[in-house]
Scaffold this motif. Structure first.
Motif, PDB file in Angstrom:
ATOM      1  N   LEU A  33       0.852  -1.220  -0.019  1.00  0.00           N
ATOM      2  CA  LEU A  33      -0.007   0.068   0.068  1.00  0.00           C
ATOM      3  C   LEU A  33       0.924   1.349   0.041  1.00  0.00           C
ATOM      4  CD1 LEU A  33      -2.842  -1.049   2.555  1.00  0.00           C
ATOM      5  CD2 LEU A  33      -2.946  -0.758   0.111  1.00  0.00           C
ATOM      6  N   LYS A  34       0.440   2.111  -0.879  1.00  0.00           N
ATOM      7  CA  LYS A  34       1.218   3.416  -0.765  1.00  0.00           C
ATOM      8  C   LYS A  34       0.818   4.103   0.321  1.00  0.00           C
ATOM      9  CE  LYS A  34       0.829   3.720  -5.941  1.00  0.00           C
ATOM     10  NZ  LYS A  34       0.275   4.416  -6.992  1.00  0.00           N
ATOM     11  N   SER A  50       0.268   7.477   0.310  1.00  0.00           N
ATOM     12  CA  SER A  50      -1.020   8.228   0.070  1.00  0.00           C
ATOM     13  C   SER A  50      -2.331   7.568   0.144  1.00  0.00           C
ATOM     14  CB  SER A  50      -0.950   8.716  -1.346  1.00  0.00           C
ATOM     15  OG  SER A  50      -0.879   7.381  -2.189  1.00  0.00           O
ATOM     16  N   THR A  51      -2.347   6.184   0.069  1.00  0.00           N
ATOM     17  CA  THR A  51      -3.330   5.272   0.348  1.00  0.00           C
ATOM     18  C   THR A  51      -3.733   5.179   1.845  1.00  0.00           C
ATOM     19  OG1 THR A  51      -3.076   3.992  -1.791  1.00  0.00           O
ATOM     20  CG2 THR A  51      -4.374   3.160  -0.066  1.00  0.00           C
ATOM     21  N   GLN A  90      -5.135   8.414   3.053  1.00  0.00           N
ATOM     22  CA  GLN A  90      -6.427   8.562   2.420  1.00  0.00           C
ATOM     23  C   GLN A  90      -7.515   8.049   3.423  1.00  0.00           C
ATOM     24  OE1 GLN A  90      -7.445   6.998  -1.376  1.00  0.00           O
ATOM     25  NE2 GLN A  90      -9.419   7.346  -1.464  1.00  0.00           N
ATOM     26  N   THR A 141     -14.227   8.118   2.528  1.00  0.00           N
ATOM     27  CA  THR A 141     -13.382   8.486   1.641  1.00  0.00           C
ATOM     28  C   THR A 141     -14.207   8.631   0.220  1.00  0.00           C
ATOM     29  OG1 THR A 141     -13.046   6.031   0.998  1.00  0.00           O
ATOM     30  CG2 THR A 141     -11.674   7.062   2.500  1.00  0.00           C
ATOM     31  N   MET A 171      -8.430  -0.886   0.649  1.00  0.00           N
ATOM     32  CA  MET A 171      -7.503   0.200   0.286  1.00  0.00           C
ATOM     33  C   MET A 171      -6.610  -0.319  -0.881  1.00  0.00           C
ATOM     34  SD  MET A 171      -6.105   1.291   4.114  1.00  0.00           S
ATOM     35  CE  MET A 171      -5.679  -0.008   4.832  1.00  0.00           C
ATOM     36  N   SER A 210      -8.986   0.340  -3.895  1.00  0.00           N
ATOM     37  CA  SER A 210      -9.149   1.949  -4.207  1.00  0.00           C
ATOM     38  C   SER A 210      -7.834   2.399  -4.611  1.00  0.00           C
ATOM     39  CB  SER A 210      -9.239   2.707  -2.576  1.00  0.00           C
ATOM     40  OG  SER A 210      -9.489   3.962  -2.951  1.00  0.00           O
ATOM     41  N   GLN A 211      -6.744   1.942  -4.309  1.00  0.00           N
ATOM     42  CA  GLN A 211      -5.278   2.370  -4.863  1.00  0.00           C
ATOM     43  C   GLN A 211      -5.175   1.869  -6.180  1.00  0.00           C
ATOM     44  OE1 GLN A 211      -1.686   1.585  -2.424  1.00  0.00           O
ATOM     45  NE2 GLN A 211      -1.584   0.363  -4.010  1.00  0.00           N
ATOM     46  N   GLU A 212      -5.582   0.419  -6.587  1.00  0.00           N
ATOM     47  CA  GLU A 212      -5.236  -0.107  -7.883  1.00  0.00           C
ATOM     48  C   GLU A 212      -6.293   0.421  -9.078  1.00  0.00           C
ATOM     49  OE1 GLU A 212      -2.218  -1.461  -8.684  1.00  0.00           O
ATOM     50  OE2 GLU A 212      -1.762  -0.991  -6.481  1.00  0.00           O
ATOM     51  N   ARG A 257      -9.068   2.931  -8.672  1.00  0.00           N
ATOM     52  CA  ARG A 257      -9.494   4.311  -8.279  1.00  0.00           C
ATOM     53  C   ARG A 257     -11.109   3.992  -8.173  1.00  0.00           C
ATOM     54  NH1 ARG A 257      -5.100   6.976  -7.066  1.00  0.00           N
ATOM     55  NH2 ARG A 257      -3.344   6.906  -8.389  1.00  0.00           N
TER      56      ARG A 257
END
Length: 464
Positions: free
Chosen positions: A33-34, A36-37, A40, A99, A117, A120-122, A124
């Motif tokens: 996970l980034k 930023s994720t 968020q 979110t 997560m 959402s990250q991969e 969008r």
């Protein structure tokens, strides 16, 4: 308040130095996970103690948090992770709701925070997570999901997760639910990400729930494969206190009807209490309908079995064991004495909807036959209708029903058989399992009490 204070004492991953943030991610298996994720979704950590906080918020208000603590075995070596909830009862709202924009009409519903997560990250696409995994969908969470016109359920290829997805789609409204069917090629979000699969491609495979009464083998194909791949899960939840039952019945499965009988005074309720408690302690949401003894006596018996101590002699430990017992997914119907089957089924249906009950115990059938002023002459017809109602409920609700039935009057010296179950043959014909508690202690000097499996529809194995 305690959850908010804990959150305020931690910091976002984005405020940490890159090397410290990476070390925290690796400690808690979040490296995919980034930063930023994580920020968020409001995930925070305490860099001075190996601790990560996953908040559940609604309209920017903190409702609850999941606290993950890492117990390191050696320096720089990842040890075990321990999860706790604040408040202790756990969250009742979905993770990640804040979110999502208010105008959004489609959402992906997952069974864990990291899955949400990852989606959402991969992709969008908006994603949220169930508050208690796929073990239950609390009634309190339903209003927050009303605004979505389309809900994609992505719980992975686990057989139990697949059963939960089908159950929750009924609860959420099957017309707006799409499901990603289980297969090796379409695992859960995190598994797919670590395998290098494209999550958006898997999401595009989501299909609406089909008509309940029509199905083709093409739709069953992946489920059949999953049955072969996950044979242990298909067999059901294993008993820990009754290992011999695992050998015979292989496990406790949803959607089945079990008929249980035994002589008067042999301890049917005592056995069934511990039998169901064993499963409940492993996460099987259980509903008890005790028409013969009241719930206080039943609760006293269960607490003693749970503690495996004589609580009357260990009253100083009552609160300790009672607190742990209270957290079990165990519920009780308030009926006592004679009651109509219609009211009982209504209560069972409500419990499945609200508490996601997976096992219902009805002790016993004779108390449901006595209500309604029916003539004694049609008692068999009434019993057959009760058995039919239980069979239909177990199948339609995908819930295991255990029905206690008294035996016919037999000679005490003779063993009970399947034919000894009171009434017509319908009860044992409809049942998937027939269990008989044999008690020879009163008829023989060396007599013993034992459980006998006389019917096992899952694989046919019988025995003592």
């Amino acid at each position: 308040v305690q959850a908010k204070e804990l959150l305020n004492n931690c910091v976002l991953f984005g405020s940490l130095q890159d090397d410290i943030a990476q070390r925290m991610k690796e400690t808690f298996d979040l490296e995919f996970l980034k930063t930023s994720t994580l920020d968020q979704f409001g995930v925070r950590c305490d860099p001075h103690h190996p601790c990560v906080i996953l908040p559940v918020t609604a309209n920017s208000c903190v409702l609850s948090v999941k606290k993950m603590v890492s117990h390191l075995q050696q320096e720089d070596v990842v040890g075990s992770l321990k999860e706790t909830f604040i408040p202790r009862t756990g969250p009742t709202s979905v993770f990640g709701l804040d979110t999502i924009a208010a105008t959004t009409t489609e959402v992906v519903l997952t069974s864990s925070e990291v899955d949400a997560m990852a989606v959402s990250q991969e992709t969008r696409r908006p994603a949220i997570a169930l508050p208690k995994g796929f073990s239950s969908l609390p009634q309190e969470a339903l209003p927050s999901l009303e605004r979505f016109k389309t809900i994609i359920l992505w719980f992975g290829d686990d057989v139990r997760a697949w059963e939960a997805a089908k159950l929750f789609s009924k609860k959420l409204g099957s017309k707006r639910c799409h499901i990603i069917r289980p297969s090796i090629d379409d695992p859960g979000p995190v598994t797919a990400l670590t395998q290098g699969l494209k999550l958006s491609t898997i999401l595009n495979k989501a299909r609406p729930i089909s008509h309940d009464s029509i199905v083709s083998f093409a739709q069953l194909r992946q489920e059949v494969l999953s049955q072969f791949l996950h044979s242990e899960q298909v067999a059901g939840v294993k008993w820990k206190r009754y290992p011999v039952l695992n050998k015979l019945l292989k496990g406790h499965r949803r959607g089945e009807l079990t008929v249980f009988t035994g002589p008067t005074g042999s301890g049917k309720t005592t056995f069934m209490s511990e039998y169901s408690l064993d499963l409940c302690m492993q996460g099987v949401n259980t509903l008890w309908g005790s028409f013969e003894i009241n719930n206080v006596r039943l609760g006293k018996m269960m607490l003693t079995q749970f503690a495996q101590k004589n609580m009357a002699k260990n009253l100083d430990m009552f609160d300790i064991y009672a607190d742990h017992f209270q957290n079990l997914p165990m519920y009780f119907m308030t009926f006592h004495g004679q009651e109509s089957i219609k009211k009982v089924v209504d209560a069972m249906s409500h419990a499945v909807y609200v508490h996601d009950i997976a096992h219902v115990v009805l002790d016993n059938l004779q108390f449901m036959m006595g209500a309604g002023g029916s003539e004694w002459s049609d008692r068999f017809m009434k019993q057959d209708s009760i058995v039919a109602a239980c069979r239909k409920f177990a199948t339609y609700m995908n819930c295991h029903v255990t029905l206690v039935i008294h035996p016919r009057k037999e000679k005490e010296s003779e063993d009970l058989t399947t034919a000894s179950v009171f009434g017509t043959a319908k009860a044992t014909q409809e049942a998937d399992n027939v269990l008989i508690l044999q008690d020879k202690r009163l008829t023989s000097v060396r007599g013993r009490k034992y459980l006998q499996v006389t019917k096992n529809r899952f694989d046919g194995e019988l025995g003592l």
